[in-house]
Design a protein around this motif. Structure first.
Motif, PDB file in Angstrom:
ATOM      1  N   LYS B 434      70.158 124.708  33.714  1.00 47.89           N
ATOM      2  CA  LYS B 434      69.507 126.228  34.036  1.00 47.89           C
ATOM      3  C   LYS B 434      69.569 126.814  32.463  1.00 47.89           C
ATOM      4  O   LYS B 434      67.983 127.930  32.931  1.00 47.89           O
ATOM      5  CB  LYS B 434      70.268 126.493  35.299  1.00 47.89           C
ATOM      6  CG  LYS B 434      68.864 127.436  36.362  1.00 47.89           C
ATOM      7  CD  LYS B 434      69.975 128.112  37.130  1.00 47.89           C
ATOM      8  CE  LYS B 434      69.426 127.650  38.461  1.00 47.89           C
ATOM      9  NZ  LYS B 434      69.626 128.341  39.728  1.00 47.89           N
ATOM     10  N   SER B 435      70.867 127.841  32.731  1.00 39.61           N
ATOM     11  CA  SER B 435      70.416 128.486  31.328  1.00 39.61           C
ATOM     12  C   SER B 435      69.725 128.510  29.993  1.00 39.61           C
ATOM     13  O   SER B 435      69.880 128.969  29.298  1.00 39.61           O
ATOM     14  CB  SER B 435      72.148 129.735  31.374  1.00 39.61           C
ATOM     15  OG  SER B 435      72.610 128.049  31.274  1.00 39.61           O
ATOM     16  N   SER B 436      70.052 126.721  30.021  1.00 37.55           N
ATOM     17  CA  SER B 436      70.111 125.952  28.459  1.00 37.55           C
ATOM     18  C   SER B 436      68.796 126.037  28.089  1.00 37.55           C
ATOM     19  O   SER B 436      68.876 126.139  27.078  1.00 37.55           O
ATOM     20  CB  SER B 436      70.936 124.777  28.001  1.00 37.55           C
ATOM     21  OG  SER B 436      70.945 124.054  29.093  1.00 37.55           O
ATOM     22  N   LEU B 437      68.169 126.025  28.921  1.00 35.63           N
ATOM     23  CA  LEU B 437      66.411 125.255  28.413  1.00 35.63           C
ATOM     24  C   LEU B 437      65.376 126.618  27.617  1.00 35.63           C
ATOM     25  O   LEU B 437      65.566 127.750  28.800  1.00 35.63           O
ATOM     26  CB  LEU B 437      65.955 125.286  30.037  1.00 35.63           C
ATOM     27  CG  LEU B 437      66.144 123.386  30.429  1.00 35.63           C
ATOM     28  CD1 LEU B 437      64.758 122.953  31.750  1.00 35.63           C
ATOM     29  CD2 LEU B 437      65.937 122.477  29.170  1.00 35.63           C
ATOM     30  N   ILE B 438      64.700 127.030  27.081  1.00 34.28           N
ATOM     31  CA  ILE B 438      64.827 128.017  26.252  1.00 34.28           C
ATOM     32  C   ILE B 438      63.078 127.991  25.990  1.00 34.28           C
ATOM     33  O   ILE B 438      62.251 127.078  26.216  1.00 34.28           O
ATOM     34  CB  ILE B 438      64.782 127.393  24.749  1.00 34.28           C
ATOM     35  CG1 ILE B 438      66.726 127.538  24.308  1.00 34.28           C
ATOM     36  CG2 ILE B 438      64.632 128.833  24.014  1.00 34.28           C
ATOM     37  CD1 ILE B 438      66.750 126.136  24.008  1.00 34.28           C
ATOM     38  N   PRO B 439      62.486 129.240  27.291  1.00 33.82           N
ATOM     39  CA  PRO B 439      60.977 128.752  27.012  1.00 33.82           C
ATOM     40  C   PRO B 439      60.009 128.782  25.614  1.00 33.82           C
ATOM     41  O   PRO B 439      60.376 129.678  24.553  1.00 33.82           O
ATOM     42  CB  PRO B 439      60.304 130.062  28.354  1.00 33.82           C
ATOM     43  CG  PRO B 439      62.249 130.748  28.227  1.00 33.82           C
ATOM     44  CD  PRO B 439      63.339 130.688  27.220  1.00 33.82           C
ATOM     45  N   MET B 440      59.516 128.377  25.918  1.00 36.22           N
ATOM     46  CA  MET B 440      58.130 127.766  24.593  1.00 36.22           C
ATOM     47  C   MET B 440      56.496 127.796  25.119  1.00 36.22           C
ATOM     48  O   MET B 440      57.294 127.349  26.122  1.00 36.22           O
ATOM     49  CB  MET B 440      58.637 126.886  23.326  1.00 36.22           C
ATOM     50  CG  MET B 440      59.805 127.013  22.964  1.00 36.22           C
ATOM     51  SD  MET B 440      59.198 128.120  21.568  1.00 36.22           S
ATOM     52  CE  MET B 440      61.220 128.871  20.871  1.00 36.22           C
ATOM     53  N   THR B 441      55.555 128.033  24.353  1.00 38.40           N
ATOM     54  CA  THR B 441      54.719 127.524  24.700  1.00 38.40           C
ATOM     55  C   THR B 441      53.725 126.548  23.542  1.00 38.40           C
ATOM     56  O   THR B 441      54.661 126.175  22.670  1.00 38.40           O
ATOM     57  CB  THR B 441      53.561 129.393  24.351  1.00 38.40           C
ATOM     58  OG1 THR B 441      54.597 130.535  25.218  1.00 38.40           O
ATOM     59  CG2 THR B 441      52.038 129.475  25.184  1.00 38.40           C
ATOM     60  N   LEU B 442      52.774 126.313  24.655  1.00 37.70           N
ATOM     61  CA  LEU B 442      52.594 125.232  23.886  1.00 37.70           C
ATOM     62  C   LEU B 442      50.900 126.037  23.400  1.00 37.70           C
ATOM     63  O   LEU B 442      49.849 126.254  24.644  1.00 37.70           O
ATOM     64  CB  LEU B 442      52.140 124.136  24.982  1.00 37.70           C
ATOM     65  CG  LEU B 442      52.071 121.973  24.015  1.00 37.70           C
ATOM     66  CD1 LEU B 442      53.710 121.627  23.325  1.00 37.70           C
ATOM     67  CD2 LEU B 442      52.056 121.046  25.198  1.00 37.70           C
ATOM     68  N   TYR B 443      50.592 125.546  22.350  1.00 37.21           N
ATOM     69  CA  TYR B 443      49.168 125.670  21.483  1.00 37.21           C
ATOM     70  C   TYR B 443      48.165 124.583  21.918  1.00 37.21           C
ATOM     71  O   TYR B 443      48.485 123.675  20.567  1.00 37.21           O
ATOM     72  CB  TYR B 443      48.797 126.799  20.757  1.00 37.21           C
ATOM     73  CG  TYR B 443      47.826 126.914  19.522  1.00 37.21           C
ATOM     74  CD1 TYR B 443      46.951 128.312  19.922  1.00 37.21           C
ATOM     75  CD2 TYR B 443      47.969 126.063  19.416  1.00 37.21           C
ATOM     76  CE1 TYR B 443      46.112 128.428  19.158  1.00 37.21           C
ATOM     77  CE2 TYR B 443      46.346 126.324  18.355  1.00 37.21           C
ATOM     78  CZ  TYR B 443      45.690 127.482  18.378  1.00 37.21           C
ATOM     79  OH  TYR B 443      44.550 127.644  17.620  1.00 37.21           O
ATOM     80  N   LEU B 444      47.537 125.053  22.180  1.00 34.61           N
ATOM     81  CA  LEU B 444      45.881 123.151  21.857  1.00 34.61           C
ATOM     82  C   LEU B 444      44.383 124.222  21.355  1.00 34.61           C
ATOM     83  O   LEU B 444      44.450 124.806  21.959  1.00 34.61           O
ATOM     84  CB  LEU B 444      45.855 122.473  23.667  1.00 34.61           C
ATOM     85  CG  LEU B 444      47.074 121.703  23.930  1.00 34.61           C
ATOM     86  CD1 LEU B 444      47.806 122.779  25.163  1.00 34.61           C
ATOM     87  CD2 LEU B 444      46.542 120.529  24.908  1.00 34.61           C
ATOM     88  N   HIS B 445      44.332 123.137  20.803  1.00 37.99           N
ATOM     89  CA  HIS B 445      43.123 123.325  19.836  1.00 37.99           C
ATOM     90  C   HIS B 445      42.285 122.134  20.474  1.00 37.99           C
ATOM     91  O   HIS B 445      43.040 121.595  19.688  1.00 37.99           O
ATOM     92  CB  HIS B 445      42.987 124.056  18.301  1.00 37.99           C
ATOM     93  CG  HIS B 445      42.200 124.428  18.103  1.00 37.99           C
ATOM     94  ND1 HIS B 445      42.064 125.092  16.927  1.00 37.99           N
ATOM     95  CD2 HIS B 445      40.636 124.550  18.686  1.00 37.99           C
ATOM     96  CE1 HIS B 445      40.607 125.450  16.191  1.00 37.99           C
ATOM     97  NE2 HIS B 445      39.966 124.933  17.563  1.00 37.99           N
TER      98      HIS B 445
END
Lengths: 683, 606
Positions: B434-445
């Motif tokens: 739970k605590s270990s997952l790190i949010p990131m974002t995916l950029y698609l072009h």
């Protein structure tokens, strides 16, 4: 971390076998879930509680999904294997990585085979088998479970250490002259003398087969002309039983140099050195290995006496050993499986430690087996018919059969003599069956008849049980060859083999030596050759013990090669199961080959045929618990009608640096070289 | 003893997620605990039966062995099992699928879910069961492709056929990715064309996860636009929130090239003039002949790019060496407070799935030429003007986390892959997922069928400057690359060959094969069956190097090294044999034939 248990459909534990580690582990588990201050219940109850959900779920899945569990694995590599045999669920567990799934399944099949050999057709009735495996009387139960547990121990030990139990084929001592002499001796002297002695002395029994075992290897085997052949599966089971009674202690019976010296100089003395005195007391001790008190003598390397003693609380009960001259009742297959589970008596007579004479006798009233078996088959067929709801033509056909069965069964019951309780019960159920099925007022052949079918089968099995399993069958004590006759047989063979015994004991360890093959096959490390038609193995000795040095030396290298050979057999079985009859593997510094092929009787190579593809969790590939190769030969033989088909296997281990072409050439030469000695029929 | 062949085309028979915490009391119906069940049309009493029995037995066995159940087999179906907290996952496949493959498939499925949704427990608290069920269905459909029976054995990435593509195009793609990476908020990325990987900087597992979203949005875009190709839709940028595990993040933050093998001085000398070419269009790319002869170029044999040419070129072109001299290291982004971040990313993701987040920088009329000009304008700024920003805090500058660690990590990758197959990856089932997952974002072009996918820091999208910069710097090159890739004619289907082969690269997770996805029962079937057996055997026995197995009709050769597994079968029916050892037997000439024949497929078995 090993465990094996048999459970009934109602989750009752019918038998269990666990090692010390598993037992402790399970007790810990239970203790942690228990409240403070409560005493630990009996181990049997703990195991029953812990396994109950699995057993019940298994039943639910069969009932509602029509499918059953075959295995579980966990992340710490524990393996659970489950097999349903008739109404009993067999479960084997391993948590120490020493056994793979296939080994566990094999063990379950071997356990099943052992119960068949011990209880015969009683295994066909779930309720009777339940009573047989779990007698009400505690002392009786303890004795039986101890016996079964030690049989399993023996089997485990043999599978892990003996090549013939690895590949499940019988190994003979390679000494043609002596073998021939012994066979002749068994035929002309021993069997003739016993069978021609008075009826009273041999209690109506007749020796059918006799063989001499040196450890697990066969020195000589003789079958009387009237006997039908003994199949490999039964023979291997009998060897396990004999080994269990008189375990060969690999560490101890290796004659030390001093003893050999003494023997060679003194000349006359040594016969008393190994010969057990014929007094009852010493015989008790020699047969005590069969009983749980085995802990006092370090029989196997891995048994720590303390652990063995502490292993089971059941030890605390005193068990009186049975009279050693009492034979074991064994149920063997006749006529290539057409007539299964025919009662025989098995006499194991120790000649010297490590050398045993086994007599198999035919018991009177054997024709009863045939009748009971055919009736059982009829009722099973009928039950199946009714279950499938074949009201029309199927039932009509079943009825036709049943009319035939009816007259035969009427006659059978008449001939039994109506005075015995068992016969009365059988007659009662049969009368009820007839009233339902055949009379006008009855319900005829429909599903309502199924319970009656079942109880007819139970009655038949219980008649069989009463006749062949309970010793109280006759009023005048157990019927068997008289002790005097047994003793005479023992002495005769002892005299015959006196000069040979030390040679035989050494020979059994160095039956075939790799060194005799090295010149011809440089780079060859080991090989195993098996004739599957006769169930014979030829392989250089691989015994590794602390005191003796094998050709591979001792220590890590020898153990490594041994583990590779064991792993190779396991691997090739997996491929064979999937239809691959040729496998070559380059693994580390070694090159392994495996070949399976068919020949006709004249040694002409037959074309490779398709081998059936089986699921991973199907029956084990081997000859002991289930005779896969007999099925394979039948399957292959369908396209070779009128020809006797033979099946051979060859496994080789070469050094990896040898070029592949040379290795394959070696394999070919080995195959033709080994083919010759096998022409002497084993049985 | 009848032959057992399974005609079942649907190899995955069941998949379910069961939440044991919802069924505590005696009276609680099993139904309450079932979060998802595939196939959804399964009668509910059967769903109840399977869930309750399997979960019950699983718990009982786990207690007995003090360890979670990993597989559970029935006579007709084998299940991979994962247990975490109160959740119980089961994936049931036909019994002839290798057990390792079933377990791998389930791990991938769960990883995929966590990648897009974050921790399972929280996502079930935040989202409705129906929404998540739709996602499971979507992920499942991605992982169970029907195009080749071999994909059930090897879970692999679909890549461009490197023998059919000009290596310069692959180089081009790699350069685009590197150029994007110069923005400090961009971690790494990959370029996909028609659902196949052109170039990737991500680990195979991560690439696989990223591809799922790409094809989802692509499918949706196609659906909204009817049957017309998305060309009319123009170049679109979209984003979605994702979650990385700490090892994944650590892997991304380590430099893209092997530091040991790249020298510090020479590339610095050579790099500046060449770096101006970073964003140039293809026609300006230096010819490949000159590069390999460059004595200063060094090799990084295990790079995550696909063309062998690239390894040499990249070390020269890579901006990493210049940055490596700089002592400043940006620490890994501090994980933002999970709760708020989670909500943000969930919103973002849902928006993206609804396509409301699709925003376009240009009209569809923008076309290629306009894109080109933008790119040229952007170039000087990228390479010169703001150089300081990129040079000092590029994502690859995290020198502290790299070095030996990275080298060792890569060289043992082959072994790790094996180990991983036997035991589930620890990161997914770590004690504090739970605590270990790190949010990131995916950029698609997206440019027509070509997609640039980048993993970016969550605040990338609020940073307009970075966003535009990445967009503009890559647009022209993407257009150019797309135009070139589009013209490549698909490789001529091989004539019904003399042989079958499959070459699996365990490091890159790619499979090269000439086995097509035909119906079961085709001549390939025995090959697939043998491959499946041999693959299981290779997985279970580390020391096994090669094997030949033969039945009455087929002989298959398999060989493996740390990095790859190769399987080969000669077609045309081997002459009937007696099965007896014979060195003249054709089966034993398979190794030399394989060596010979597979050379033209770029497989070197020497």
């Amino acid at each position: 971390m090993k465990c094996l248990l048999i459970a009934s459909e109602s989750a009752e534990i019918l038998f269990h076998w666990t090692d010390q580690e598993f037992q402790q582990n399970v007790q810990e588990k239970y203790r942690s879930s228990q409240e403070e201050g409560e005493g630990l219940p009996a181990f049997e109850d703990i195991i029953s509680t812990l396994f109950a959900p699995i057993i019940i779920s298994c039943g639910t899945m069969v009932y509602r999904q029509g499918d059953s569990y075959t295995s579980f694995t966990t992340e710490n590599n524990h393996i659970y294997v489950l097999c349903q045999f008739d109404e009993c669920l067999y479960i084997a567990v391993n948590g120490d990585g020493e056994e793979k799934e296939d080994d566990l399944r094999r063990k379950l099949y071997v356990m099943r085979k052992i119960t068949e050999v011990m209880f015969g057709m009683v295994t066909l009735s779930g309720s009777l088998l339940r009573k047989e495996l779990r007698p009400q009387d505690t002392e009786q139960r303890v004795r039986l479970w101890k016996h079964l547990q030690s049989l399993l121990d023996t089997y485990n030990y043999l599978r892990e250490n003996d090549q013939s139990f690895l590949v499940e084929a019988v190994e003979r001592l390679i000494h043609p002259t002596l073998c021939e002499q012994c066979i002749e001796f068994l035929e002309r002297r021993l069997v003739q003398q016993i069978n021609s002695s008075s009826q009273v002395e041999r209690a109506g029994e007749e020796v059918l087969h006799t063989f001499i075992l040196v450890h697990t290897k066969l020195l000589a085997f003789y079958s009387s002309r009237t006997a039908s052949t003994l199949n490999t599966s039964d023979l291997l089971t009998l060897i396990i039983m004999a080994q269990n009674m008189y375990p060969s202690n690999v560490e101890l019976d290796e004659p030390s140099p001093e003893v050999q010296d003494a023997e060679s100089t003194s000349g006359s003395g040594p016969e008393s050195f190994y010969t057990p005195e014929p007094s009852p007391s010493s015989r008790d001790s020699s047969s005590s290995a069969e009983q749980p008190a085995r802990g006092s003598t370090p029989v196997f390397e891995f048994v720590d006496p303390d652990i063995q003693m502490a292993e089971d609380s059941l030890h605390t009960l005193e068990i009186s050993p049975p009279d050693p001259s009492t034979p074991r009742r064994v149920f063997l297959e006749l006529k290539d499986g057409q007539l299964p589970m025919v009662p025989h008596s098995m006499y194991c007579l120790p000649l010297w430690p490590g050398i045993t004479l086994v007599l198999l006798t035919k018991v009177p009233n054997i024709q009863l087996t045939r009748s009971v078996y055919s009736f059982l088959e009829d009722f099973t067929k009928l039950e199946k018919c009714l279950n499938e709801g074949q009201a029309g033509s199927g039932a009509a056909r079943g009825q036709l059969n049943m009319h035939n069965t009816r007259s035969k069964l009427d006659k059978f019951i008449r001939d039994l003599g109506p005075n015995e309780l068992q016969c009365v019960q059988l007659l009662n159920v049969w009368t009820e069956f007839k009233n339902r099925a055949f009379t006008r007022g009855g319900s005829g052949f429909n599903k309502d008849l199924i319970p009656l079918c079942k109880s007819m089968k139970t009655q038949l099995c219980s008649l069989y049980r009463q006749r062949f399993l309970t010793e109280s069958g006759s009023a005048d004590g157990p019927r068997c060859l008289s002790p005097a006759l047994q003793e005479r047989a023992q002495t005769m063979v002892q005299e015959k083999l006196m000069d040979w015994k030390d040679f035989l004991l050494v020979k059994s360890k160095r039956n075939i030596t790799m060194v005799s093959y090295l010149e011809e096959f440089p780079g060859l490390v080991h090989f195993i050759w098996v004739d599957r038609s006769s169930g014979q193995i030829i392989a250089p000795s691989l015994s590794i013990t602390e005191r003796t040095t094998s050709e591979l030396g001792k220590g890590p290298v020898a153990h490594y090669i041994k583990s590779k050979v064991w792993g190779l057999v396991r691997t090739t079985r997996q491929y064979l199961r999937k239809g691959y009859s040729t496998v070559t593997l380059r693994d580390g510094d070694f090159y392994f080959c495996y070949f399976l092929w068919f020949e006709n009787e004249n040694g002409y190579r037959l074309e490779a045929g398709d081998i059936p593809i089986l699921p991973d969790d199907s029956l084990p590939i081997g000859m002991l618990g289930y005779d896969y190769y007999r099925k394979l030969l039948r399957y292959y033989g369908k396209n070779h009608q009128g020809e006797a088909v033979k099946c051979y296997e060859l496994l080789t281990v070469h050094l990896g640096v040898i070029p592949t072409e040379i290795i394959l050439q070696h394999c070919r030469q080995l195959a033709s070289k080994l083919w010759e000695p096998s022409r002497n029929p084993l049985l | 003893m009848a032959e057992l062949t399974l005609p079942d085309s649907r190899r995955c028979q069941y998949f379910f997620l069961y939440d044991g915490s919802k069924v505590r009391g005696e009276g609680d119906p099993t139904r309450q605990g079932i979060c998802y069940f595939y196939p959804e049309e399964t009668p509910s009493d059967k769903q109840d039966l399977l869930c309750s029995q399997l979960a019950g037995v699983g718990r009982c066995v786990s207690e007995l062995s003090s360890s979670r159940v990993s597989t559970l087999r029935l006579r007709r179906c084998k299940f991979a099992i994962r247990m975490k907290d109160d959740f119980f996952w089961a994936l049931g496949c036909s019994v002839d699928t290798p057990t390792v493959s079933v377990c791998e498939l389930l791990d991938q499925l769960i990883d995929l879910f966590c990648f897009y949704n974050g921790p399972v427990r929280t996502s079930y608290e935040v989202n409705s069961q129906e929404t998540l069920a739709a996602r499971w269905t979507c992920f499942l459909s991605h992982l169970l492709p029907g195009h080749s029976p071999l994909t059930y054995i090897f879970s692999c990435l679909r890549t461009m056929d490197s023998t059919n593509v000009d290596p310069l195009l692959l180089l081009k793609a790699a350069l685009i990715l590197q150029a994007c990476q110069r923005c400090p908020l961009v971690l790494a990325g990959c370029i996909l064309f028609k659902g196949r990987v052109v170039s990737t900087q991500l680990s195979p597992e991560l690439t696989m996860k990223v591809m799922v979203h790409e094809s989802e949005t692509y499918n949706k875009a196609q659906r909204t636009n009817g049957t017309s190709p998305p060309g009319s839709f123009g170049c679109a940028v979209s984003s979605t929130g994702v979650f990385l595990t700490p090892p994944e993040l650590q892997h991304l933050q380590s430099p893209p090239v092997n530091k040991d093998s790249s020298s510090h001085s020479t590339p610095q000398k050579d790099a500046p003039p060449k770096r101006t070419r970073l964003s140039r269009t293809l026609s300006d790319t230096p010819s490949s002949e000159s590069e390999p002869s460059d004595p200063s170029s060094s090799h990084s044999p295990l790079k995550l790019s696909f063309s062998p040419h690239l390894s040499e070129l990249d070390s020269v072109f890579s901006p990493a060496p210049t940055q490596s001299g700089s002592p400043t290291c940006s620490p890994p982004p501090p994980p933002p407070p999970p709760s708020s971040q989670r909500r943000n990313s969930h919103e973002a993701q849902e928006e993206s799935l609804d396509e409301s987040c699709y925003y376009s920088f240009h009209d569809s009329a923008g076309g290629d030429s306009q894109g080109e000009s933008f790119a040229f304008k952007a170039n000087p700024r990228l390479n010169g003007g703001d150089g300081s920003e990129f040079d000092f805090s590029g994502p690859s500058a995290n020198k502290t986390m790299s070095g030996d660690n990275e080298v060792c990590c890569r060289s043992t990758k082959g072994h790790m892959t094996e180990v991983k197959r036997l035991t589930p990856p620890p990161q997914t089932f770590g004690s504090n997922e739970k605590s270990s997952l790190i949010p990131m974002t995916l950029y698609l072009h997206r440019v027509n069928s070509l997609v640039l996918v980048l993993l970016v820091e969550p605040h990338f999208f609020s940073d307009t400057a970075s966003k535009e910069e990445v967009y503009h710097s890559s647009l022209a090159s993407l257009n150019g690359l797309e135009a070139h890739l589009r013209t490549i004619s698909p490789a001529a289907p091989e004539p019904p060959g003399q042989y079958l082969f499959a070459h699996y690269d365990c490091i890159q997770n790619t499979l090269a094969t000439n086995v097509s996805g035909r119906a079961v029962g085709a001549p390939e079937h025995p090959f697939v069956r043998a491959t499946s057996l041999l693959h299981s055997h290779f997985c279970g026995t580390e020391t096994l190097q090669e094997a030949i197995i033969r039945s009455a009709g087929t002989a298959v050769y398999g060989t493996r090294s740390v990095a790859q597994e190769t399987f080969f079968q000669q077609l045309g029916g081997p002459p009937r044999n007696s099965g007896i050892p014979n060195h003249q037997d054709s089966a034993f000439s398979l190794p030399s034939k394989a060596r010979h024949r597979l050379l033209k497929h770029g497989v070197n078995l020497l």
